[in-house]
Design an enzyme around this catalytic site. Structure first.
Site, PDB file in Angstrom:
ATOM      1  N   GLY A 125      54.255  16.181  35.559  1.00 25.43           N
ATOM      2  CA  GLY A 125      54.040  14.747  35.594  1.00 25.43           C
ATOM      3  C   GLY A 125      54.551  14.032  34.352  1.00 25.43           C
ATOM      4  CG  ASP A 174      66.100  15.220  37.656  1.00 25.55           C
ATOM      5  OD1 ASP A 174      66.736  14.479  36.876  1.00 25.55           O
ATOM      6  OD2 ASP A 174      65.108  14.833  38.295  1.00 25.55           O
TER       7      ASP A 174
END
Ligand code: GLA
Length: 384
Positions: A125, A174
């Site tokens: 997160g 990513d």
């Protein structure tokens, strides 16, 4: 802290009762500049960080993947048949691996059962791409163990498709940096051609990541909504993707779109320019120029793309106050929480840390976590 590679091996031995044969590792990432430009066919400039995911594995002679995740609830397990059909199970973390197997097999590759121990140290997160690192670690493991010879950039593409199966229509940044990062370099990715260029990060600069500890969550509406708004803007402008638009083109059509659509497009168009300018700033070792670009990127994310939160804006301002107006600092990653990245001279690190310790809790009620890193290598595979 124990290296995750060692931890994974120890976990394998204790869970499966034998020695693993293979080790796969892929890092998380921090994006230095170029946010929400990847799915607009634009440019990004991330680097791989010192945290990542490690898997140790052994062929188990069955058709089943048997998984042991050391970090989930003190040790969690799952197993599934290798199949070209993606069947989601009840465990979110394992669904990424289920989807990866299905996607690899859909390409005609033969995949068989592995026993796998998984662990990682990317804070969840924090906007540092723990899921991309999981996908790349696993994709490369399967490719290498079964001799599939899938190039790393293709593993990245499979990882991106895996995200879509799991609910996030993300771009290619990513997974590509996790797969293809190089030590001491940021990676300029042209997200249309997928051409890569390693850009040296001057060795006299540190990369600081400050985790706001406000969890960011991308599998949800906001990210996919931003993507739709960008696609809609491109449609109005009559271009394939916002990569092809200029500010002149956008301003000429301003009357044909609502204010939100205009601002979303303005962020992407100006951000693409900032990425290319930031590459020059790195090449010239010009930290002031980098600072101007990074802060402009932050303001654009805050005001036009509307993906920052008050805690993140507060962190950026705390760092600017500590270093001065020319701090190279911005939010990094998808947004709605997560982390801030700063590129700083080593002599300034201590004053940044002190300022965060003194100020952040007052505005957020939380403590921030500070990570000092530099640019690391991408995915690696070893036969043990
Ligand atoms: C997430 C996505 C990436 C990218 C960033 C925003 O990390 O996975 O593809 O869109 O957000 O730049």
């Amino acid at each position: 802290m124990t290296d995750v590679r060692v931890k994974s091996k120890e976990g394998f031995v204790s869970h499966f009762g034998c020695e693993p044969e293979f080790l796969s590792y892929a890092p998380g990432r921090v994006n230095l500049i170029g946010e929400h430009t990847d799915y607009n066919d634009g440019f990004v400039l991330p680097c791989a960080i010192k945290f990542g995911t490690a898997m140790t594995a052994k062929v188990n002679g069955t058709n089943k993947m048997r998984l042991f995740a050391l970090d989930i609830d003190g040790g969690d397990t799952d197993e599934f048949e290798c199949s070209a059909t993606f069947d989601a199970g009840s465990k979110t973390w394992a669904n990424y691996l289920r989807a990866m197997v299905a996607l690899i097999m859909q390409k005609g590759h033969k995949v068989e059962g592995l026993d796998i121990a998984i662990t990682g140290d990317i804070p969840l997160g924090a906007g540092l791409s723990s899921s991309a690192s999981l996908e790349v670690t696993f994709g490369n493991l399967v490719s290498q163990v079964f001799g599939l010879n899938i190039p790393l950039q293709e593993i990245a593409l499979i990882g991106q498709a895996c995200e879509a199966l799991n609910g996030c229509k993300c771009g290619i940044m990513d997974q590509t940096i996790s797969a293809c990062g190089k030590a001491n370099c940021a990676l300029l990715i042209d997200c249309r051609s997928l051409k890569l260029e390693q850009v040296k990060v001057p060795s006299d600069l540190d990369i600081l990541i400050v985790n706001s500890n406000c969890k960011h969550e991308l599998v949800g509406g906001e990210y996919n909504e931003r993507r739709e708004q960008c696609e809609n803007a491109a449609k109005i402008l009559g271009v394939k993707a916002l990569r092809d638009a200029t500010m002149e083109m956008l301003d000429a059509k301003k009357g044909e779109m609502d204010d939100v659509t205009y601002r979303r497009a303005r962020h992407v168009i100006t951000e693409d320019d900032r990425v290319l300018e930031a590459v020059k700033a790195f090449e010239q070792g010009n930290l002031d120029k980098l600072a101007t670009l990074m802060y402009a990127s932050h303001c654009s994310m805050r005001d036009d793309f509307e993906i920052t939160i008050p805690e993140i804006d507060g962190l950026v301002e705390i760092i600017r106050k500590a270093i001065g107006e020319n701090a190279a600092v911005r939010m990094t990653g998808g947004g709605f929480g997560g982390s801030v990245v700063a590129v700083v001279e080593p002599s300034k690190v201590e004053q940044v840390k002190q300022a965060i310790d003194a100020e952040y809790e007052k505005i957020s009620g939380k403590k921030a976590t500070i990570i000092e890193t530099h640019a690391f290598d991408g995915a690696a595979f070893t036969k043990l």
